[in-house]
Design a protein around this motif. Sequence first.
Motif, short mmCIF file in Angstrom:
data_model
loop_
_atom_site.label_atom_id
_atom_site.label_comp_id
_atom_site.label_asym_id
_atom_site.label_seq_id
_atom_site.Cartn_x
_atom_site.Cartn_y
_atom_site.Cartn_z
N ALA A 2 -31.75 -32.23 4.98
CA ALA A 2 -33.21 -32.08 5.01
C ALA A 2 -33.75 -32.54 6.35
N GLN A 3 -34.81 -31.91 6.80
CA GLN A 3 -35.61 -32.37 7.94
C GLN A 3 -37.02 -32.53 7.42
N LEU A 4 -37.32 -33.76 7.05
CA LEU A 4 -38.57 -34.03 6.38
C LEU A 4 -39.69 -34.33 7.36
N LYS A 5 -40.86 -33.85 7.03
CA LYS A 5 -42.01 -34.14 7.87
C LYS A 5 -43.20 -34.44 6.98
N GLU A 6 -43.79 -35.60 7.19
CA GLU A 6 -44.97 -36.01 6.46
C GLU A 6 -46.22 -35.66 7.25
N SER A 7 -47.30 -35.43 6.53
CA SER A 7 -48.59 -35.20 7.16
C SER A 7 -49.69 -35.65 6.21
N GLY A 8 -50.90 -35.73 6.74
CA GLY A 8 -52.05 -36.06 5.91
C GLY A 8 -52.57 -37.47 6.03
N GLY A 9 -51.88 -38.30 6.81
CA GLY A 9 -52.38 -39.66 6.99
C GLY A 9 -53.64 -39.68 7.83
N GLY A 10 -54.25 -40.83 7.89
CA GLY A 10 -55.46 -40.98 8.69
C GLY A 10 -56.18 -42.27 8.36
N LEU A 11 -57.42 -42.33 8.83
CA LEU A 11 -58.28 -43.49 8.63
C LEU A 11 -59.30 -43.16 7.55
N VAL A 12 -59.42 -44.03 6.57
CA VAL A 12 -60.35 -43.81 5.48
C VAL A 12 -60.95 -45.14 5.07
N GLN A 13 -62.15 -45.11 4.55
CA GLN A 13 -62.78 -46.34 4.07
C GLN A 13 -62.23 -46.70 2.69
N ALA A 14 -62.31 -47.96 2.37
CA ALA A 14 -61.90 -48.42 1.04
C ALA A 14 -62.65 -47.63 -0.03
N GLY A 15 -61.91 -47.24 -1.05
CA GLY A 15 -62.48 -46.42 -2.10
C GLY A 15 -62.31 -44.93 -1.88
N GLY A 16 -61.88 -44.57 -0.68
CA GLY A 16 -61.70 -43.17 -0.34
C GLY A 16 -60.37 -42.61 -0.80
N SER A 17 -60.12 -41.37 -0.42
CA SER A 17 -58.92 -40.66 -0.86
C SER A 17 -58.24 -39.96 0.32
N LEU A 18 -56.95 -39.79 0.18
CA LEU A 18 -56.15 -39.00 1.12
C LEU A 18 -55.07 -38.28 0.32
N ARG A 19 -54.64 -37.14 0.84
CA ARG A 19 -53.49 -36.47 0.25
C ARG A 19 -52.41 -36.30 1.31
N LEU A 20 -51.27 -36.90 1.05
CA LEU A 20 -50.13 -36.77 1.95
C LEU A 20 -49.24 -35.61 1.49
N SER A 21 -48.62 -34.98 2.47
CA SER A 21 -47.69 -33.89 2.17
C SER A 21 -46.33 -34.18 2.80
N CYS A 22 -45.30 -33.74 2.15
CA CYS A 22 -43.93 -33.85 2.67
C CYS A 22 -43.30 -32.47 2.60
N GLU A 23 -42.94 -31.96 3.76
CA GLU A 23 -42.27 -30.67 3.85
C GLU A 23 -40.84 -30.86 4.33
N ASP A 24 -39.96 -29.97 3.90
CA ASP A 24 -38.59 -29.95 4.39
C ASP A 24 -38.42 -28.74 5.29
N TYR A 25 -38.17 -29.00 6.57
CA TYR A 25 -37.97 -27.92 7.53
C TYR A 25 -36.48 -27.68 7.79
N GLY A 26 -35.65 -28.34 6.98
CA GLY A 26 -34.21 -28.14 7.09
C GLY A 26 -33.69 -27.41 5.88
N ALA A 27 -32.60 -27.90 5.35
CA ALA A 27 -31.99 -27.29 4.17
C ALA A 27 -31.42 -28.40 3.32
#
Length: 111
Positions: A2-27
């Motif tokens: 697998a060649q994993l890549k995460e995305s979706g991080g960032g800066l957010v205030q307390a109480g907020g939301s984020l959605r992270l993603s993990c993709e496999d660019y390998g096999a």
Amino acid sequence: QAQLKESGGGLVQAGGSLRLSCEDYGASDCISSVNWYRQGPGKEREFVARIHVNGVTNYAPGVEGRFTISRGNTRFPVYLQMTNLKPEDTDVYYCNDCADWGQGTRVTVSS
């Protein structure tokens, strides 16, 4: 491998939301669960959530009820929906698939 890549991080205030993603660019040939971990400066990497091959999910006690791990009909992408974020959730979040790890995506929660 697998060649994993995460995305979706960032800066957010307390109480907020984020959605992270993990993709496999390998096999990926892993047949185990896909996992999210996190690690902060000077801290050990800790388990956050996992989704098993059969779709069963597990969560660390501190995030259960606030975070949701999911995927579609394929093994990847895997998502981590994070709600009601707290400053203590500030960390680099990593996707893991058997012995393979991504580079991580940084989540910062301000108070």
